[in-house]
Design a protein around this motif. Structure first.
Motif, PDB file in Angstrom:
ATOM      1  N   SER A 427      20.921  86.507  74.474  1.00 10.74           N
ATOM      2  CA  SER A 427      22.262  85.954  74.422  1.00 10.74           C
ATOM      3  C   SER A 427      22.807  85.897  75.832  1.00 10.74           C
ATOM      4  O   SER A 427      22.772  86.874  76.562  1.00 10.74           O
ATOM      5  CB  SER A 427      23.132  86.856  73.544  1.00 10.74           C
ATOM      6  OG  SER A 427      24.440  86.363  73.540  1.00 10.74           O
ATOM      7  N   ASN A 428      23.292  84.725  76.214  1.00  9.27           N
ATOM      8  CA  ASN A 428      23.840  84.527  77.552  1.00  9.27           C
ATOM      9  C   ASN A 428      25.281  85.011  77.623  1.00  9.27           C
ATOM     10  O   ASN A 428      25.759  85.409  78.679  1.00  9.27           O
ATOM     11  CB  ASN A 428      23.695  83.031  77.905  1.00  9.27           C
ATOM     12  CG  ASN A 428      24.521  82.616  79.092  1.00  9.27           C
ATOM     13  OD1 ASN A 428      25.736  82.743  79.079  1.00  9.27           O
ATOM     14  ND2 ASN A 428      23.857  82.118  80.129  1.00  9.27           N
ATOM     15  N   GLY A 429      25.977  84.977  76.489  1.00 10.01           N
ATOM     16  CA  GLY A 429      27.358  85.456  76.464  1.00 10.01           C
ATOM     17  C   GLY A 429      28.371  84.352  76.684  1.00 10.01           C
ATOM     18  O   GLY A 429      29.520  84.482  76.290  1.00 10.01           O
ATOM     19  N   THR A 430      27.953  83.225  77.276  1.00 10.72           N
ATOM     20  CA  THR A 430      28.864  82.095  77.462  1.00 10.72           C
ATOM     21  C   THR A 430      29.037  81.405  76.111  1.00 10.72           C
ATOM     22  O   THR A 430      28.051  81.149  75.428  1.00 10.72           O
ATOM     23  CB  THR A 430      28.247  81.072  78.447  1.00 10.72           C
ATOM     24  OG1 THR A 430      27.809  81.777  79.595  1.00 10.72           O
ATOM     25  CG2 THR A 430      29.252  80.006  78.839  1.00 10.72           C
ATOM     26  N   SER A 431      30.298  81.097  75.752  1.00 14.95           N
ATOM     27  CA  SER A 431      30.471  80.476  74.438  1.00 14.95           C
ATOM     28  C   SER A 431      29.851  79.080  74.468  1.00 14.95           C
ATOM     29  O   SER A 431      29.904  78.377  75.475  1.00 14.95           O
ATOM     30  CB  SER A 431      31.946  80.433  74.049  1.00 14.95           C
ATOM     31  OG  SER A 431      32.525  79.245  74.520  1.00 14.95           O
ATOM     32  N   ILE A 488      18.341  80.115  77.626  1.00 11.31           N
ATOM     33  CA  ILE A 488      19.732  80.374  77.234  1.00 11.31           C
ATOM     34  C   ILE A 488      20.699  80.213  78.405  1.00 11.31           C
ATOM     35  O   ILE A 488      21.907  80.184  78.201  1.00 11.31           O
ATOM     36  CB  ILE A 488      19.919  81.789  76.623  1.00 11.31           C
ATOM     37  CG1 ILE A 488      19.424  82.867  77.587  1.00 11.31           C
ATOM     38  CG2 ILE A 488      19.224  81.883  75.276  1.00 11.31           C
ATOM     39  CD1 ILE A 488      19.916  84.249  77.217  1.00 11.31           C
ATOM     40  N   ASP A 489      20.184  80.108  79.617  1.00 15.04           N
ATOM     41  CA  ASP A 489      21.059  79.928  80.775  1.00 15.04           C
ATOM     42  C   ASP A 489      21.185  78.469  81.184  1.00 15.04           C
ATOM     43  O   ASP A 489      21.796  78.147  82.203  1.00 15.04           O
ATOM     44  CB  ASP A 489      20.539  80.759  81.967  1.00 15.04           C
ATOM     45  CG  ASP A 489      20.465  82.233  81.607  1.00 15.04           C
ATOM     46  OD1 ASP A 489      21.400  82.728  80.950  1.00 15.04           O
ATOM     47  OD2 ASP A 489      19.463  82.886  81.958  1.00 15.04           O
ATOM     48  N   SER A 490      20.618  77.558  80.390  1.00 10.98           N
ATOM     49  CA  SER A 490      20.720  76.138  80.733  1.00 10.98           C
ATOM     50  C   SER A 490      21.822  75.491  79.899  1.00 10.98           C
ATOM     51  O   SER A 490      22.015  75.835  78.734  1.00 10.98           O
ATOM     52  CB  SER A 490      19.379  75.430  80.502  1.00 10.98           C
ATOM     53  OG  SER A 490      19.099  75.306  79.127  1.00 10.98           O
ATOM     54  N   VAL A 491      22.562  74.555  80.503  1.00 14.22           N
ATOM     55  CA  VAL A 491      23.667  73.887  79.809  1.00 14.22           C
ATOM     56  C   VAL A 491      23.104  72.885  78.786  1.00 14.22           C
ATOM     57  O   VAL A 491      22.180  72.124  79.097  1.00 14.22           O
ATOM     58  CB  VAL A 491      24.569  73.170  80.843  1.00 14.22           C
ATOM     59  CG1 VAL A 491      25.712  72.428  80.144  1.00 14.22           C
ATOM     60  CG2 VAL A 491      25.121  74.185  81.846  1.00 14.22           C
ATOM     61  N   ASP A 492      23.640  72.898  77.562  1.00 16.84           N
ATOM     62  CA  ASP A 492      23.240  71.978  76.481  1.00 16.84           C
ATOM     63  C   ASP A 492      21.746  72.064  76.136  1.00 16.84           C
ATOM     64  O   ASP A 492      21.179  71.099  75.637  1.00 16.84           O
ATOM     65  CB  ASP A 492      23.547  70.510  76.848  1.00 16.84           C
ATOM     66  CG  ASP A 492      25.006  70.282  77.185  1.00 16.84           C
ATOM     67  OD1 ASP A 492      25.838  71.082  76.718  1.00 16.84           O
ATOM     68  OD2 ASP A 492      25.297  69.318  77.916  1.00 16.84           O
TER      69      ASP A 492
HETATM   70  C1  LIG Z   1      24.784  81.508  81.217  1.00 11.07           C
HETATM   71  O1  LIG Z   1      24.697  80.129  80.963  1.00 11.07           O
HETATM   72  C2  LIG Z   1      25.505  79.311  81.779  1.00 11.07           C
HETATM   73  C3  LIG Z   1      25.333  77.893  81.310  1.00 11.07           C
HETATM   74  O2  LIG Z   1      25.776  77.761  79.966  1.00 11.07           O
HETATM   75  C4  LIG Z   1      25.109  79.484  83.236  1.00 11.07           C
HETATM   76  O3  LIG Z   1      25.964  78.730  84.064  1.00 11.07           O
HETATM   77  C5  LIG Z   1      25.171  80.963  83.624  1.00 11.07           C
HETATM   78  O4  LIG Z   1      24.662  81.127  84.922  1.00 11.07           O
HETATM   79  C6  LIG Z   1      24.332  81.802  82.640  1.00 11.07           C
HETATM   80  N1  LIG Z   1      24.492  83.224  82.918  1.00 11.07           N
HETATM   81  C7  LIG Z   1      23.523  83.975  83.434  1.00 11.07           C
HETATM   82  C8  LIG Z   1      23.800  85.436  83.529  1.00 11.07           C
HETATM   83  O5  LIG Z   1      22.451  83.511  83.802  1.00 11.07           O
END
Ligand SMILES: *[C@@H]1O[C@H](CO)[C@@H](O)[C@H](O)[C@H]1NC(C)=O
Ligand SMILES: *[C@@H]1O[C@H](CO)[C@@H](O)[C@H](O)[C@H]1NC(C)=O
Length: 523
Positions: A427-431, A488-492
């Motif tokens: 889980s990235n935590g970003t909604s 999980i850290d990529s947008v869309d």
């Molecule tokens: C979580 O995801 C967002 C994109 O939705 C990204 O910008 C952010 O860096 C990510 N967070 C981590 C801890 O990688």
């Protein structure tokens, strides 16, 4: 005049349509069809849905589809008309027919009134081979429409005949090559050539020889579901002699694989199956000289690989055993009806021993969650607490029919595996970003849309279910199809694996179909 990509021509042109052509059924030469569906699936196509996600239209043009079923087209129209959200509606239209549109590599419809049975070879998507597990999951959601469409019915029967032929000749594999008579060019698996496997396999029929007990359960599942549906109609589509032989071979094998590693004098017992591969990742080979880590007898059946095609750490994979127990019972119920008392009773005994083994050896008292199901155990007391997105998973136990979703051990397990206490939950935590269970198969910080779909399919919380579908629709990288794993850290969901993964398209269409039937007006 011959469209080389259309399903009928693949059937008829075994001799004329030589080798290299057949598999690339989207080959464009003069036809206007894309050369390969992976290419088509990697670019968004107009028209776009009217919602904020602008979901593209990803079905290949009608003349390029590998199979067309009027009953499925009717279902797509009927179900999509009940979806108000334009993005989710377009997503459903794309994914529901994905296997028929793209993955029926070969189908011989058979001829009635002869011993010429139908055969179907279903590829997993971007790999030119048939996985037993994937192919079952790809066609099973379409079974409800087969009663109204004789060609679709023969297509599904053809897959059962194909699986029976494969399993009868080599029951230890997870994926197979097309039969020579199809004229298809088999996918190449350079790894398999160097594998050291016992019993030996034939590279002409086997694509990969990883032994996974859920493959056999998947064969039982499709067969018994088909049989239940056909009871209303007279049917002569299955080669029953071949099928009985395949089922008996599989049940006998599963009984053997209950055996412990050592006898009472600590002498090695018969390994039955061994698999070793030279690789740079331990998930590709097996411990213990290819036979797996040591086990004691528990009643469960050991496996060498998981449904992710990664090797197990402890050989009693609990969710795969749970699926096996459910499907062995379905098999026993069927054989009761057909009067095969001996195999019915063997199947039921095995199911009972597996179930007792799961409760006696496959559960663990967890300090935070209480009694939970382990992912893998060995019968000595060692256990692995985690879950993997690939079904059969612990998350999917109610979906597989092993427990009810309200079962307390399942609920404890669910709380554990949908949290950071499961090392493979991300889980990235970003909604708005996809959270879910991933897999060692695709590495860290990657969640699988399949796990999000199973989470919703095993929930009765309407808000959670809607949120899951919205998240899935928003995580396609704008391509309107399901992918295998998402960073999980990529947008869309822009960073993903496998643009063409038919199994997951099937699971998510099953979810949307379920919601439309169960909660009208929710989507
Ligand atoms: C979580 O995801 C967002 C994109 O939705 C990204 O910008 C952010 O860096 C990510 N967070 C981590 C801890 O990688
Ligand atoms: C689930 O609950 C129903 C109704 O209470 C029961 O009939 C069924 O056997 C249960 N299923 C399992 C797998 O425990």
């Amino acid at each position: 005049m011959l469209h080389s990509f259309a399903f009928i021509s693949i059937v008829l042109s075994v001799s004329s349509l030589a080798t290299a052509e057949s598999m690339a059924f989207f080959r464009s030469s003069g036809s206007g069809c894309p050369a390969h569906y992976t290419e088509w699936a990697s670019v968004p196509h107009a028209p776009f849905s009217a919602g904020p996600l602008r979901i593209p239209s990803m079905r290949p043009p009608p003349e390029c589809r590998t199979f067309t079923s009027p009953a499925v087209e009717t279902a797509i129209s009927r179900i999509s008309a009940q979806i108000t959200d334009p993005d989710i509606r377009q997503l459903f239209i794309n994914i529901m027919p994905n296997t028929l549109d793209t993955a029926i590599a070969w189908h011989a419809p058979g001829t009635k009134d002869s011993a010429d049975y139908p055969y179907t070879f279903v590829i997993t998507g971007d790999i030119n081979a048939q996985w037993t597990r994937d192919s079952t999951n790809q066609l099973l959601p379409l079974l409800p429409y087969a009663a109204a469409d004789a060609r679709l019915n023969a297509l599904i029967a053809g897959l059962i005949n194909m699986q029976a032929e494969q399993i009868a000749s080599y029951p230890f594999a997870n994926a197979y090559k097309p039969p020579a008579r199809s004229g298809l060019v088999p996918g190449e698996n350079s790894w398999a050539k160097g594998d050291s496997v016992h019993p030996p396999f034939d590279l002409r029929t086997v694509f990969e020889a990883k032994f996974e007990i859920d493959s056999l359960a998947a064969f039982f599942k499709l067969s018994t579901a088909f049989w239940r549906q056909q009871q209303q109609t007279s049917n002569d589509l299955l080669d029953m002699d071949l099928w009985r032989h395949a089922i008996t071979t599989a049940v006998e094998l599963l009984e053997k694989l209950q055996a412990p590693t050592f006898d009472a004098d600590q002498r090695l017992t018969d390994a039955t199956v061994r698999f070793l591969r030279t690789a740079n990742s331990p998930t590709e080979s097996s411990f213990g000289g290819g036979r797996g880590n040591p086990i004691r007898r528990t009643g469960m059946v050991r496996t060498l690989f998981r449904p992710s095609d990664d090797s197990v750490i402890f050989p009693f994979l609990v969710p795969a055993n749970a699926m096996l127990a459910v499907e062995l019972r379905a098999l026993a119920d069927m054989f009761d009806q057909t009067g095969d008392a001996a195999i019915a009773s063997r199947s039921r005994n095995l199911a009972d021993e597996i179930t007792r083994g799961i409760y006696a050896f496959g559960t663990v008292e967890h300090p935070k969650y209480g009694k939970v199901f382990a992912y893998e155990v060995d019968g000595y007391g060692s256990h692995l607490l985690m879950d993997d997105a690939n079904v059969p998973s612990l998350l999917s136990l109610p979906y597989l029919g092993f427990v009810n979703a309200t079962d307390s051990i399942y609920q404890n397990t669910r709380h554990m595996i949908l949290s950071l206490d499961n090392p493979w939950y991300f889980s990235n935590g970003t909604s708005g970003s996809l959270s879910g269970i991933g897999s060692p198969h695709t590495g860290f910080r990657r969640a699988w849309p399949m796990s999000v779909a199973i989470q919703a399919l095993t929930s009765d919380d309407k808000q959670d279910i809607v949120n899951a579908v919205r998240l899935l629709a928003a995580s396609t990288a704008g391509l309107g199809l399901m992918h295998e794993s998402i960073n999980i850290d990529s947008v869309d969901g822009k960073s993903f694996t496998r643009p063409w993964f038919a199994w997951c398209n099937g699971v998510v269409s099953e979810l949307i179909t379920h919601i439309v039937a169960q909660y009208p007006g929710l989507l």
